[in-house]
Design a protein around this motif. Structure first.
Motif, PDB file in Angstrom:
ATOM      1  N   ASN A  48       0.936  -1.272   0.046  1.00  0.00           N
ATOM      2  CA  ASN A  48       0.006  -0.273   0.026  1.00  0.00           C
ATOM      3  C   ASN A  48       0.822   1.314   0.047  1.00  0.00           C
ATOM      4  OD1 ASN A  48      -2.476  -1.491  -0.123  1.00  0.00           O
ATOM      5  ND2 ASN A  48      -2.569  -1.740   2.288  1.00  0.00           N
ATOM      6  N   ASN A  49       1.956   1.504  -0.890  1.00  0.00           N
ATOM      7  CA  ASN A  49       2.974   2.315  -0.882  1.00  0.00           C
ATOM      8  C   ASN A  49       3.607   2.728   0.170  1.00  0.00           C
ATOM      9  OD1 ASN A  49       2.105   2.707  -3.760  1.00  0.00           O
ATOM     10  ND2 ASN A  49       0.251   4.022  -3.032  1.00  0.00           N
ATOM     11  N   LYS A  50       3.701   1.717   1.141  1.00  0.00           N
ATOM     12  CA  LYS A  50       4.567   1.939   2.412  1.00  0.00           C
ATOM     13  C   LYS A  50       5.691   0.922   2.444  1.00  0.00           C
ATOM     14  CE  LYS A  50       4.029   2.878   7.530  1.00  0.00           C
ATOM     15  NZ  LYS A  50       3.427   2.347   8.658  1.00  0.00           N
ATOM     16  N   PRO A  51       6.809   1.334   2.577  1.00  0.00           N
ATOM     17  CA  PRO A  51       7.999   0.441   2.503  1.00  0.00           C
ATOM     18  C   PRO A  51       8.298  -0.080   3.823  1.00  0.00           C
ATOM     19  CG  PRO A  51       8.742   2.745   2.816  1.00  0.00           C
ATOM     20  CD  PRO A  51       7.237   2.935   2.762  1.00  0.00           C
ATOM     21  N   TYR A  52       8.570  -1.384   3.814  1.00  0.00           N
ATOM     22  CA  TYR A  52       8.986  -2.089   4.953  1.00  0.00           C
ATOM     23  C   TYR A  52      10.423  -2.990   4.952  1.00  0.00           C
ATOM     24  CZ  TYR A  52       4.145  -1.533   6.217  1.00  0.00           C
ATOM     25  OH  TYR A  52       2.801  -1.013   6.395  1.00  0.00           O
ATOM     26  N   LYS A  53      11.409  -2.734   6.106  1.00  0.00           N
ATOM     27  CA  LYS A  53      12.365  -3.218   6.011  1.00  0.00           C
ATOM     28  C   LYS A  53      12.363  -4.635   6.700  1.00  0.00           C
ATOM     29  CE  LYS A  53      16.312  -1.091   6.974  1.00  0.00           C
ATOM     30  NZ  LYS A  53      17.159  -0.414   7.393  1.00  0.00           N
ATOM     31  N   THR A  54      12.439  -5.696   6.288  1.00  0.00           N
ATOM     32  CA  THR A  54      12.354  -6.846   7.135  1.00  0.00           C
ATOM     33  C   THR A  54      13.568  -8.112   6.870  1.00  0.00           C
ATOM     34  OG1 THR A  54      11.382  -8.255   4.960  1.00  0.00           O
ATOM     35  CG2 THR A  54       9.733  -6.843   6.336  1.00  0.00           C
ATOM     36  N   GLU A  55      13.371  -8.578   8.018  1.00  0.00           N
ATOM     37  CA  GLU A  55      14.876  -9.762   8.105  1.00  0.00           C
ATOM     38  C   GLU A  55      14.311 -10.957   8.875  1.00  0.00           C
ATOM     39  OE1 GLU A  55      19.372 -10.166  10.054  1.00  0.00           O
ATOM     40  OE2 GLU A  55      18.039  -8.024  10.430  1.00  0.00           O
ATOM     41  N   ILE A  56      14.497 -12.003   8.372  1.00  0.00           N
ATOM     42  CA  ILE A  56      14.239 -13.241   9.254  1.00  0.00           C
ATOM     43  C   ILE A  56      15.324 -13.571  10.078  1.00  0.00           C
ATOM     44  CG2 ILE A  56      13.699 -15.756   8.973  1.00  0.00           C
ATOM     45  CD1 ILE A  56      12.734 -15.108   6.080  1.00  0.00           C
ATOM     46  N   ILE A  57      15.074 -13.455  11.481  1.00  0.00           N
ATOM     47  CA  ILE A  57      16.174 -13.478  12.330  1.00  0.00           C
ATOM     48  C   ILE A  57      16.317 -14.965  12.819  1.00  0.00           C
ATOM     49  CG2 ILE A  57      16.976 -13.136  14.688  1.00  0.00           C
ATOM     50  CD1 ILE A  57      15.308 -10.483  14.373  1.00  0.00           C
ATOM     51  N   GLU A  58      15.293 -15.797  12.935  1.00  0.00           N
ATOM     52  CA  GLU A  58      15.384 -16.947  13.167  1.00  0.00           C
ATOM     53  C   GLU A  58      14.221 -17.850  12.581  1.00  0.00           C
ATOM     54  OE1 GLU A  58      14.817 -18.460  17.197  1.00  0.00           O
ATOM     55  OE2 GLU A  58      16.155 -16.804  18.013  1.00  0.00           O
ATOM     56  N   SER A  59      14.335 -19.176  12.091  1.00  0.00           N
ATOM     57  CA  SER A  59      13.290 -19.923  11.245  1.00  0.00           C
ATOM     58  C   SER A  59      13.527 -21.414  11.928  1.00  0.00           C
ATOM     59  CB  SER A  59      13.694 -19.609   9.906  1.00  0.00           C
ATOM     60  OG  SER A  59      14.536 -20.331   9.374  1.00  0.00           O
ATOM     61  N   HIS A  60      12.317 -21.751  12.219  1.00  0.00           N
ATOM     62  CA  HIS A  60      11.993 -23.444  12.544  1.00  0.00           C
ATOM     63  C   HIS A  60      11.104 -23.859  11.531  1.00  0.00           C
ATOM     64  CE1 HIS A  60      14.482 -22.667  16.186  1.00  0.00           C
ATOM     65  NE2 HIS A  60      13.933 -21.522  16.226  1.00  0.00           N
ATOM     66  N   PHE A  61      11.716 -24.360  10.325  1.00  0.00           N
ATOM     67  CA  PHE A  61      10.797 -24.547   9.105  1.00  0.00           C
ATOM     68  C   PHE A  61       9.957 -25.640   9.370  1.00  0.00           C
ATOM     69  CE2 PHE A  61      10.076 -26.580   5.109  1.00  0.00           C
ATOM     70  CZ  PHE A  61       9.514 -25.752   4.258  1.00  0.00           C
ATOM     71  N   ASN A  62      10.249 -26.866  10.105  1.00  0.00           N
ATOM     72  CA  ASN A  62       9.331 -27.859  10.289  1.00  0.00           C
ATOM     73  C   ASN A  62       8.341 -27.424  11.163  1.00  0.00           C
ATOM     74  OD1 ASN A  62      10.878 -29.323   8.645  1.00  0.00           O
ATOM     75  ND2 ASN A  62      12.327 -30.449  10.304  1.00  0.00           N
ATOM     76  N   ASN A  63       8.444 -26.516  12.225  1.00  0.00           N
ATOM     77  CA  ASN A  63       7.461 -26.268  13.106  1.00  0.00           C
ATOM     78  C   ASN A  63       6.600 -24.931  12.685  1.00  0.00           C
ATOM     79  OD1 ASN A  63       8.286 -28.163  14.945  1.00  0.00           O
ATOM     80  ND2 ASN A  63       9.621 -27.070  15.944  1.00  0.00           N
ATOM     81  N   LYS A  64       7.197 -24.511  11.345  1.00  0.00           N
ATOM     82  CA  LYS A  64       6.441 -23.387  10.953  1.00  0.00           C
ATOM     83  C   LYS A  64       6.395 -22.221  11.833  1.00  0.00           C
ATOM     84  CE  LYS A  64       3.376 -26.133   9.376  1.00  0.00           C
ATOM     85  NZ  LYS A  64       2.138 -26.774   8.943  1.00  0.00           N
ATOM     86  N   ILE A  65       7.739 -21.921  12.804  1.00  0.00           N
ATOM     87  CA  ILE A  65       7.671 -20.760  13.638  1.00  0.00           C
ATOM     88  C   ILE A  65       9.027 -19.878  13.129  1.00  0.00           C
ATOM     89  CG2 ILE A  65       8.405 -20.171  15.845  1.00  0.00           C
ATOM     90  CD1 ILE A  65       7.133 -23.130  16.838  1.00  0.00           C
TER      91      ILE A  65
END
Length: 161
Positions: free
Chosen positions: A40-57
């Motif tokens: 919606n024309n608003k910028p966001y800086k994002t970063e995935i700090i931790e990922s537990h793919f199998n648990n989807k967390i």
């Protein structure tokens, strides 16, 4: 199933997304874990700090705020509706030999901390090498076999604390 994802953020807020909405998101990958998103024309800086793919967390940083995100798909919802639950922790305290064989290699020692999926040992059976991986995070309490030892099916190999 209609490819709908529900997310729970910080165990307080719930959001629902359709796969098409996510694919139409204007996201540019900056590095392996960083993204620039325009919504919606608003910028966001994002970063995935931790990922537990199998648990989807996931732990995600968005414009300097950190969020814990759980992703729930339609299969997860169906399992819950049927009355089944998916445990968040595994209570596996020991590993037994799945078949008779020869211990070719041991990658751990007593007192060592391991993560789920870490290679613990290699068991040769029927001329095939089988890597026995850790079913959970934990600390090795006992190791009852040695390299070069023959084991029977069901024989105790490893115990966790």
């Amino acid at each position: 199933m209609a490819k709908t994802f529900k997310t729970k953020v910080n165990n307080n807020f719930e959001f629902e997304f359709k796969k098409k909405e996510v694919s139409n998101l204007d996201a540019l990958q900056i590095s392996k874990s960083k993204y620039h998103i325009l919504h919606n024309n608003k910028p966001y800086k994002t970063e995935i700090i931790e990922s537990h793919f199998n648990n989807k967390i996931y732990k995600v940083k968005v414009n300097n705020s950190i969020y814990n995100v759980n992703i729930i798909n339609e299969l997860d919802v169906l399992i819950k509706e049927l009355g089944f639950t998916i445990g968040t922790t595994k209570h596996i305290n020991s590993i037994k030999a799945p078949m008779p064989g020869l211990i070719l290699d041991i990658n751990i020692e007593v007192g060592q901390e391991v993560k789920e999926g870490d290679s613990l040992l290699v068991l040769e059976a029927m001329k095939m090498e089988n890597v026995i991986s850790s079913p959970r995070e934990g600390i090795i309490k006992t190791l009852t076999v040695n390299k070069g030892e023959t084991v029977l099916k069901g024989q105790l190999l490893i115990e966790f604390q």
